[in-house]
Write a protein that holds these residues in place. Sequence first.
Motif, PDB file in Angstrom:
ATOM      1  N   ALA A  11       0.950  -1.326   0.134  1.00 16.63           N
ATOM      2  CA  ALA A  11       0.036   0.194   0.071  1.00 16.63           C
ATOM      3  C   ALA A  11       0.821   1.282  -0.127  1.00 16.63           C
ATOM      4  N   GLU A  12       2.220   1.052  -0.109  1.00 15.99           N
ATOM      5  CA  GLU A  12       3.405   2.267  -0.024  1.00 15.99           C
ATOM      6  C   GLU A  12       2.997   3.061   1.252  1.00 15.99           C
ATOM      7  N   VAL A  13       2.705   2.509   2.279  1.00 14.62           N
ATOM      8  CA  VAL A  13       2.601   3.120   3.518  1.00 14.62           C
ATOM      9  C   VAL A  13       4.325   3.267   3.980  1.00 14.62           C
ATOM     10  N   LYS A  14       4.389   4.498   4.478  1.00 18.53           N
ATOM     11  CA  LYS A  14       6.009   4.705   4.789  1.00 18.53           C
ATOM     12  C   LYS A  14       6.390   3.820   5.910  1.00 18.53           C
ATOM     13  N   VAL A  15       7.316   2.943   5.743  1.00 20.24           N
ATOM     14  CA  VAL A  15       7.817   1.973   6.650  1.00 20.24           C
ATOM     15  C   VAL A  15       9.166   1.932   6.746  1.00 20.24           C
ATOM     16  N   HIS A  16       9.629   1.802   8.231  1.00 22.14           N
ATOM     17  CA  HIS A  16      11.021   1.978   8.530  1.00 22.14           C
ATOM     18  C   HIS A  16      11.154   0.661   9.391  1.00 22.14           C
ATOM     19  N   LEU A  17      12.449   0.004   8.853  1.00 19.82           N
ATOM     20  CA  LEU A  17      12.578  -1.680   9.522  1.00 19.82           C
ATOM     21  C   LEU A  17      13.797  -1.372  10.459  1.00 19.82           C
ATOM     22  N   LYS A  18      13.855  -2.218  11.456  1.00 17.25           N
ATOM     23  CA  LYS A  18      14.774  -2.306  12.394  1.00 17.25           C
ATOM     24  C   LYS A  18      14.992  -3.649  13.046  1.00 17.25           C
ATOM     25  N   THR A  19      16.002  -3.814  13.599  1.00 16.04           N
ATOM     26  CA  THR A  19      16.100  -5.350  14.371  1.00 16.04           C
ATOM     27  C   THR A  19      16.817  -5.034  15.621  1.00 16.04           C
ATOM     28  N   MET A  20      16.714  -5.850  16.579  1.00 10.53           N
ATOM     29  CA  MET A  20      17.354  -6.084  17.680  1.00 10.53           C
ATOM     30  C   MET A  20      18.441  -7.005  17.524  1.00 10.53           C
ATOM     31  N   ALA A  21      19.616  -6.942  17.974  1.00 10.73           N
ATOM     32  CA  ALA A  21      20.752  -7.512  17.985  1.00 10.73           C
ATOM     33  C   ALA A  21      20.778  -8.766  19.061  1.00 10.73           C
ATOM     34  N   LEU A  22      20.370 -10.088  18.838  1.00  5.42           N
ATOM     35  CA  LEU A  22      20.151 -10.876  19.987  1.00  5.42           C
ATOM     36  C   LEU A  22      20.981 -12.192  20.098  1.00  5.42           C
ATOM     37  N   ARG A  23      20.991 -12.903  20.984  1.00 10.91           N
ATOM     38  CA  ARG A  23      21.645 -14.366  20.892  1.00 10.91           C
ATOM     39  C   ARG A  23      20.766 -15.298  19.921  1.00 10.91           C
ATOM     40  N   SER A  24      19.591 -15.004  20.177  1.00 12.84           N
ATOM     41  CA  SER A  24      18.674 -15.957  19.247  1.00 12.84           C
ATOM     42  C   SER A  24      18.745 -15.741  17.647  1.00 12.84           C
ATOM     43  N   ASN A  25      19.046 -14.407  17.353  1.00 11.50           N
ATOM     44  CA  ASN A  25      18.941 -14.066  15.776  1.00 11.50           C
ATOM     45  C   ASN A  25      20.417 -13.632  15.353  1.00 11.50           C
ATOM     46  N   ALA A  26      21.427 -13.712  16.140  1.00  9.58           N
ATOM     47  CA  ALA A  26      22.910 -13.167  15.624  1.00  9.58           C
ATOM     48  C   ALA A  26      23.085 -14.073  14.527  1.00  9.58           C
ATOM     49  N   HIS A  27      23.055 -14.874  14.183  1.00 12.21           N
ATOM     50  CA  HIS A  27      23.513 -15.816  13.119  1.00 12.21           C
ATOM     51  C   HIS A  27      22.663 -15.280  11.717  1.00 12.21           C
ATOM     52  N   GLU A  28      21.871 -14.630  12.034  1.00 11.20           N
ATOM     53  CA  GLU A  28      20.922 -14.164  10.713  1.00 11.20           C
ATOM     54  C   GLU A  28      21.044 -12.610  10.469  1.00 11.20           C
ATOM     55  N   LEU A  29      21.952 -11.958  11.323  1.00  8.28           N
ATOM     56  CA  LEU A  29      21.821 -10.568  11.166  1.00  8.28           C
ATOM     57  C   LEU A  29      22.069  -9.975   9.970  1.00  8.28           C
ATOM     58  N   ASP A  30      23.010 -10.522   9.051  1.00  7.39           N
ATOM     59  CA  ASP A  30      23.325 -10.229   7.742  1.00  7.39           C
ATOM     60  C   ASP A  30      22.139 -10.161   6.777  1.00  7.39           C
ATOM     61  N   GLU A  31      21.548 -11.334   6.939  1.00  5.64           N
ATOM     62  CA  GLU A  31      20.105 -11.686   6.307  1.00  5.64           C
ATOM     63  C   GLU A  31      19.029 -10.636   6.728  1.00  5.64           C
ATOM     64  N   ILE A  32      18.955 -10.427   8.103  1.00  6.61           N
ATOM     65  CA  ILE A  32      17.914  -9.569   8.312  1.00  6.61           C
ATOM     66  C   ILE A  32      18.096  -8.101   7.865  1.00  6.61           C
ATOM     67  N   ALA A  33      19.438  -7.666   7.754  1.00  5.57           N
ATOM     68  CA  ALA A  33      20.006  -6.169   7.053  1.00  5.57           C
ATOM     69  C   ALA A  33      19.639  -6.280   5.763  1.00  5.57           C
ATOM     70  N   LYS A  34      19.690  -7.155   5.000  1.00  2.99           N
ATOM     71  CA  LYS A  34      19.511  -7.216   3.445  1.00  2.99           C
ATOM     72  C   LYS A  34      17.833  -7.328   3.380  1.00  2.99           C
ATOM     73  N   PHE A  35      17.354  -7.939   3.996  1.00  4.39           N
ATOM     74  CA  PHE A  35      15.670  -8.091   4.147  1.00  4.39           C
ATOM     75  C   PHE A  35      15.107  -6.644   4.323  1.00  4.39           C
ATOM     76  N   CYS A  36      15.802  -5.992   5.098  1.00  4.48           N
ATOM     77  CA  CYS A  36      15.035  -4.660   5.544  1.00  4.48           C
ATOM     78  C   CYS A  36      15.544  -3.727   4.690  1.00  4.48           C
ATOM     79  N   ARG A  37      16.689  -3.704   4.155  1.00  2.00           N
ATOM     80  CA  ARG A  37      17.070  -2.609   3.084  1.00  2.00           C
ATOM     81  C   ARG A  37      16.171  -2.709   1.633  1.00  2.00           C
ATOM     82  N   GLU A  38      16.142  -3.981   1.364  1.00  9.35           N
ATOM     83  CA  GLU A  38      15.217  -4.286   0.283  1.00  9.35           C
ATOM     84  C   GLU A  38      13.857  -3.806   0.350  1.00  9.35           C
ATOM     85  N   ARG A  39      13.415  -3.477   1.547  1.00 12.99           N
ATOM     86  CA  ARG A  39      11.958  -3.127   1.549  1.00 12.99           C
ATOM     87  C   ARG A  39      11.881  -1.636   2.212  1.00 12.99           C
TER      88      ARG A  39
END
Length: 369
Positions: free
Chosen positions: A159-187
Amino acid sequence: MEIQDFALWDKLAGKRKPISFDLEITARCNNDCRHCYINLPPGDEAAKEAELTPEEILDIARQAVDMGAVWCLVTGGEPLLREDFSEIYVGLKRLGLLIGVFTNACLVTPAEVELFKKYPPRDIEVTVYGVTRQTYEAVTRRYGSWRAFTKGLDLLCDAEVKVHLKTMALRSNAHELDEIAKFCRERAMDFYRFDPFLHLRFDGDPVRNEEIKAERLSPEEIVAIERNDSARFGALRNECEKGELICPELEHQSCDRLFQCGAGTDSFSVGYDGTFRLCSSLWHPDTTYDLRTGTLREAWEEWVPHVRDLRSANPAFLDKCRRCPLINLCLWCPAHAALEAGAMDEWVEYFCEVAHTRAAALLSDGRTR
């Protein structure tokens, strides 16, 4: 009349020294994230009973506008969990406020999308906990939350609503941080940030606090993540070169005032139960004010100066923290110290370790002064 021209608002705001405020309309959340400092179960009747009514919220917001408020961040818990969210949101917009919303997006439906299209927010911030179901739901501890999140985020983006994306760097997702950054920057190409700093629970729940501590990354891991982000680490390095982060000569070394930050100078927070705070993290009982028994102007003009004038007589804090040249690399502040140690003028070992590890990395870069 509502002003939708954000550039015009920004121009006006620059002339009138605007106030901004955070409005936590609930502490309840549909998720149960391991690291969260506030969330309560969605069906918590005591929390629901304590929540400000829409009338109370809009009365506080009206007082804020009369005092010069321009921006309002609607947050929680999960704000969309409230059945009267649209009533609150539209009421705030009709006061002329620029509105931001923090949401996990799991409860976004076409109805919310239509609301945001009709009454555009300044922005909506969504936290991405993982890019796989396993990681996302390991953090949220809610089966089905990954599917709900992706569906809600897609609705907003389509719907092109203005969305900003962020993440918390956690023990549970540290292994995916690079992929999370890519996911966020693409959107959300114009905005992405991550936060590796977890502070403890506002309610002091000891079991939940241990869960938060278990999700914290070590100082070395935090610095490694920051070094991997060239923009972030470069900004830190540049500030060090200007002498604004590592400061051998400190103006505050002989000052016993607790608050050296901007808390309560141009912003404040309102809790779901009407608790006024100088910033969102400041929950020490000596610093809060009940807006159900007093006015916002009284809190702003009488209570804030009182809190900002609080002093420390703790020699360990004054000798160790106040004289430290790494204070601007440190997680320490009166609010976080109170959550961590029960007092606003206590040294915190973890904060200190992070600051020294960051400083060592910046100095080893060879370009700091």
